[in-house]
Design an enzyme around this catalytic site. Sequence first.
Site, PDB file in Angstrom:
ATOM      1  N   ARG A  18     -35.846  53.151  16.153  1.00  0.00           N
ATOM      2  CA  ARG A  18     -35.222  54.671  16.219  1.00  0.00           C
ATOM      3  C   ARG A  18     -35.470  55.570  15.078  1.00  0.00           C
ATOM      4  O   ARG A  18     -35.989  56.161  14.671  1.00  0.00           O
ATOM      5  CB  ARG A  18     -34.735  54.932  16.892  1.00  0.00           C
ATOM      6  CG  ARG A  18     -34.728  54.694  18.448  1.00  0.00           C
ATOM      7  CD  ARG A  18     -36.131  55.344  19.689  1.00  0.00           C
ATOM      8  NE  ARG A  18     -36.039  54.849  20.359  1.00  0.00           N
ATOM      9  CZ  ARG A  18     -35.306  54.972  22.137  1.00  0.00           C
ATOM     10  NH1 ARG A  18     -34.088  56.112  21.596  1.00  0.00           N
ATOM     11  NH2 ARG A  18     -35.678  54.706  23.235  1.00  0.00           N
ATOM     12  N   VAL A  21     -36.601  53.948   9.441  1.00  0.00           N
ATOM     13  CA  VAL A  21     -36.871  52.575   8.414  1.00  0.00           C
ATOM     14  C   VAL A  21     -38.245  52.099   9.604  1.00  0.00           C
ATOM     15  O   VAL A  21     -38.998  51.071   9.529  1.00  0.00           O
ATOM     16  CB  VAL A  21     -36.641  51.438   7.826  1.00  0.00           C
ATOM     17  CG1 VAL A  21     -36.773  50.114   7.532  1.00  0.00           C
ATOM     18  CG2 VAL A  21     -36.101  52.718   6.536  1.00  0.00           C
ATOM     19  N   GLY A  22     -36.784  52.045  10.860  1.00  0.00           N
ATOM     20  CA  GLY A  22     -37.105  51.337  11.975  1.00  0.00           C
ATOM     21  C   GLY A  22     -38.392  51.821  12.781  1.00  0.00           C
ATOM     22  O   GLY A  22     -39.755  51.007  13.244  1.00  0.00           O
ATOM     23  N   SER A 113     -30.787  47.738  -0.179  1.00  0.00           N
ATOM     24  CA  SER A 113     -31.138  48.969  -0.836  1.00  0.00           C
ATOM     25  C   SER A 113     -30.719  49.500  -2.317  1.00  0.00           C
ATOM     26  O   SER A 113     -30.255  47.751  -2.673  1.00  0.00           O
ATOM     27  CB  SER A 113     -29.686  50.456  -0.349  1.00  0.00           C
ATOM     28  OG  SER A 113     -29.700  51.385  -0.443  1.00  0.00           O
ATOM     29  N   SER A 114     -31.601  49.800  -2.960  1.00  0.00           N
ATOM     30  CA  SER A 114     -31.370  49.726  -4.614  1.00  0.00           C
ATOM     31  C   SER A 114     -30.718  50.227  -5.123  1.00  0.00           C
ATOM     32  O   SER A 114     -29.489  50.103  -6.006  1.00  0.00           O
ATOM     33  CB  SER A 114     -32.564  50.378  -4.701  1.00  0.00           C
ATOM     34  OG  SER A 114     -32.027  52.203  -4.994  1.00  0.00           O
ATOM     35  N   CYS A 115     -29.401  51.184  -4.172  1.00  0.00           N
ATOM     36  CA  CYS A 115     -27.902  51.190  -4.831  1.00  0.00           C
ATOM     37  C   CYS A 115     -26.525  50.023  -5.213  1.00  0.00           C
ATOM     38  O   CYS A 115     -25.953  50.097  -5.286  1.00  0.00           O
ATOM     39  CB  CYS A 115     -27.177  51.699  -3.547  1.00  0.00           C
ATOM     40  SG  CYS A 115     -26.547  51.013  -2.370  1.00  0.00           S
ATOM     41  N   TYR A 142     -20.698  50.980   1.141  1.00  0.00           N
ATOM     42  CA  TYR A 142     -22.193  50.791   1.744  1.00  0.00           C
ATOM     43  C   TYR A 142     -23.124  50.316   0.660  1.00  0.00           C
ATOM     44  O   TYR A 142     -23.641  49.168   1.285  1.00  0.00           O
ATOM     45  CB  TYR A 142     -22.879  51.993   1.230  1.00  0.00           C
ATOM     46  CG  TYR A 142     -24.209  52.271   1.590  1.00  0.00           C
ATOM     47  CD1 TYR A 142     -24.796  51.893   3.361  1.00  0.00           C
ATOM     48  CD2 TYR A 142     -25.641  51.855   0.868  1.00  0.00           C
ATOM     49  CE1 TYR A 142     -26.122  51.388   4.115  1.00  0.00           C
ATOM     50  CE2 TYR A 142     -27.079  52.079   2.049  1.00  0.00           C
ATOM     51  CZ  TYR A 142     -27.102  51.502   2.758  1.00  0.00           C
ATOM     52  OH  TYR A 142     -28.184  51.435   3.347  1.00  0.00           O
ATOM     53  N   LYS A 146     -23.810  46.041   1.374  1.00  0.00           N
ATOM     54  CA  LYS A 146     -25.373  45.826   1.784  1.00  0.00           C
ATOM     55  C   LYS A 146     -25.303  44.277   0.748  1.00  0.00           C
ATOM     56  O   LYS A 146     -26.277  43.289   0.583  1.00  0.00           O
ATOM     57  CB  LYS A 146     -26.402  46.547   0.657  1.00  0.00           C
ATOM     58  CG  LYS A 146     -26.898  47.390   1.263  1.00  0.00           C
ATOM     59  CD  LYS A 146     -27.313  47.044   2.705  1.00  0.00           C
ATOM     60  CE  LYS A 146     -27.618  48.366   4.256  1.00  0.00           C
ATOM     61  NZ  LYS A 146     -28.315  47.559   5.376  1.00  0.00           N
ATOM     62  N   HIS A 185     -30.337  62.713   2.470  1.00  0.00           N
ATOM     63  CA  HIS A 185     -30.681  61.850   1.272  1.00  0.00           C
ATOM     64  C   HIS A 185     -30.941  63.360   0.590  1.00  0.00           C
ATOM     65  O   HIS A 185     -31.671  64.328   1.142  1.00  0.00           O
ATOM     66  CB  HIS A 185     -31.168  60.516   1.313  1.00  0.00           C
ATOM     67  CG  HIS A 185     -30.614  59.036   1.069  1.00  0.00           C
ATOM     68  ND1 HIS A 185     -31.049  58.709   2.320  1.00  0.00           N
ATOM     69  CD2 HIS A 185     -29.920  58.923   0.927  1.00  0.00           C
ATOM     70  CE1 HIS A 185     -29.910  57.871   2.829  1.00  0.00           C
ATOM     71  NE2 HIS A 185     -29.517  57.839   1.366  1.00  0.00           N
ATOM     72  N   ARG A 193     -33.858  72.851   2.790  1.00  0.00           N
ATOM     73  CA  ARG A 193     -33.418  73.367   1.892  1.00  0.00           C
ATOM     74  C   ARG A 193     -34.060  75.307   1.327  1.00  0.00           C
ATOM     75  O   ARG A 193     -34.354  75.647   1.831  1.00  0.00           O
ATOM     76  CB  ARG A 193     -32.224  73.076   0.780  1.00  0.00           C
ATOM     77  CG  ARG A 193     -31.005  72.647   1.099  1.00  0.00           C
ATOM     78  CD  ARG A 193     -29.928  72.621   0.160  1.00  0.00           C
ATOM     79  NE  ARG A 193     -29.678  73.275  -0.168  1.00  0.00           N
ATOM     80  CZ  ARG A 193     -28.435  74.114  -1.110  1.00  0.00           C
ATOM     81  NH1 ARG A 193     -28.764  72.987  -2.333  1.00  0.00           N
ATOM     82  NH2 ARG A 193     -28.739  75.574  -1.491  1.00  0.00           N
ATOM     83  N   TRP A 208     -27.404  70.617  -6.966  1.00  0.00           N
ATOM     84  CA  TRP A 208     -26.539  70.033  -7.111  1.00  0.00           C
ATOM     85  C   TRP A 208     -27.262  69.369  -8.477  1.00  0.00           C
ATOM     86  O   TRP A 208     -28.105  68.629  -8.538  1.00  0.00           O
ATOM     87  CB  TRP A 208     -25.750  68.801  -6.280  1.00  0.00           C
ATOM     88  CG  TRP A 208     -24.346  69.283  -5.306  1.00  0.00           C
ATOM     89  CD1 TRP A 208     -24.684  70.885  -4.814  1.00  0.00           C
ATOM     90  CD2 TRP A 208     -23.507  68.179  -4.398  1.00  0.00           C
ATOM     91  NE1 TRP A 208     -23.608  70.692  -3.765  1.00  0.00           N
ATOM     92  CE2 TRP A 208     -23.093  69.130  -3.889  1.00  0.00           C
ATOM     93  CE3 TRP A 208     -23.151  66.831  -4.829  1.00  0.00           C
ATOM     94  CZ2 TRP A 208     -21.861  69.252  -3.154  1.00  0.00           C
ATOM     95  CZ3 TRP A 208     -22.469  66.586  -4.080  1.00  0.00           C
ATOM     96  CH2 TRP A 208     -21.720  67.062  -3.093  1.00  0.00           C
TER      97      TRP A 208
END
Length: 316
Positions: A18, A21-22, A113-115, A142, A146, A185, A193, A208
């Site tokens: 849901r 990505v999924g 994730s790339s993080c 996080y 991963k 994100h 915004r 920011w």
Amino acid sequence: MSTAPLNRSSTVYVAGHRGLVGSAVWRHLEAAGFTNLVGASSSEVDLRDRAATTDYLRTTRPDVVIDAAARVGGILANSTYPAEFLSDNLRIQLNLMDAAAEQGVEKFLFLGSSCIYPKMAPQPITEDALLTGPLEETNIAYALAKISGIIAVQSHRTQYGRHWISAMPTNLYGPGDNFHPENSHVLPALIRRFHEAARAGVDEVVLWGSGTPRREFLHVDDLAAACLLLLEKYDDPAPINVGTGEDLTIRELAQIVADVVGFTGEIVQDTSKPDGTPRKLLDVSRLRALGWEPTIELRDGIASTYRWYLEHGPMV
């Protein structure tokens, strides 16, 4: 190596079907002719609950598992709730993998994730940069969860010979995204915004940071296509990057979003707020060598995501 087209009648469990990505993976698999997709919402099966996860896989007995389930958020959410980001994601991943192992699932795709890569990794980031330096502080919990998922995949391959793989997408966006004003994100946050600012007729929007960090963005439908390709053509213990291989500054991204949404005021940077990693661009040469290319240009993808937002609302 176990690389071959998947049987379109295979039972494929899309965990997190849901979510952003999924749901894209589900759409792509349906369009590709898969006839036995299974999924359960978090209210139906809480993947943080080990017994519930085990029972669900015992019942559905999937041939393939795609782990698109995760607790996700932007810089603020990661900084505010690190304990939950670590605990929830570790439990989701390990519960799914242990239950899949019990059922003898041979094909498992873990999405990270790339993080996971070091904050100051050489650019563009190759897969072998993993675990070579300190992580970005704002989302370390996080990222470590991963990274643990990658190690778990590799451990199952080493110990049991399973054809499990992991893929590391860059920043994702698209229909079904989270547009929460605080926990989303950067790209969906900007869409909301600028939309609200344009409708309110305000003269400026404050963002920011300095606006100079560079980021890469991939439409989630392109990721979904990559997922199927990887399940059929990739069988290696190393994680594989999924991205466009192109980036832009946050300021440039904001200007594109403002143009798409119709905001004509001034964009002001609040440099007292954190920037995060200065640059995060993935090297996607290994994926391209398998024959995959992104198909959705960033501006077109933002425009279609904004249309989805207008049709469905921010959901919060």
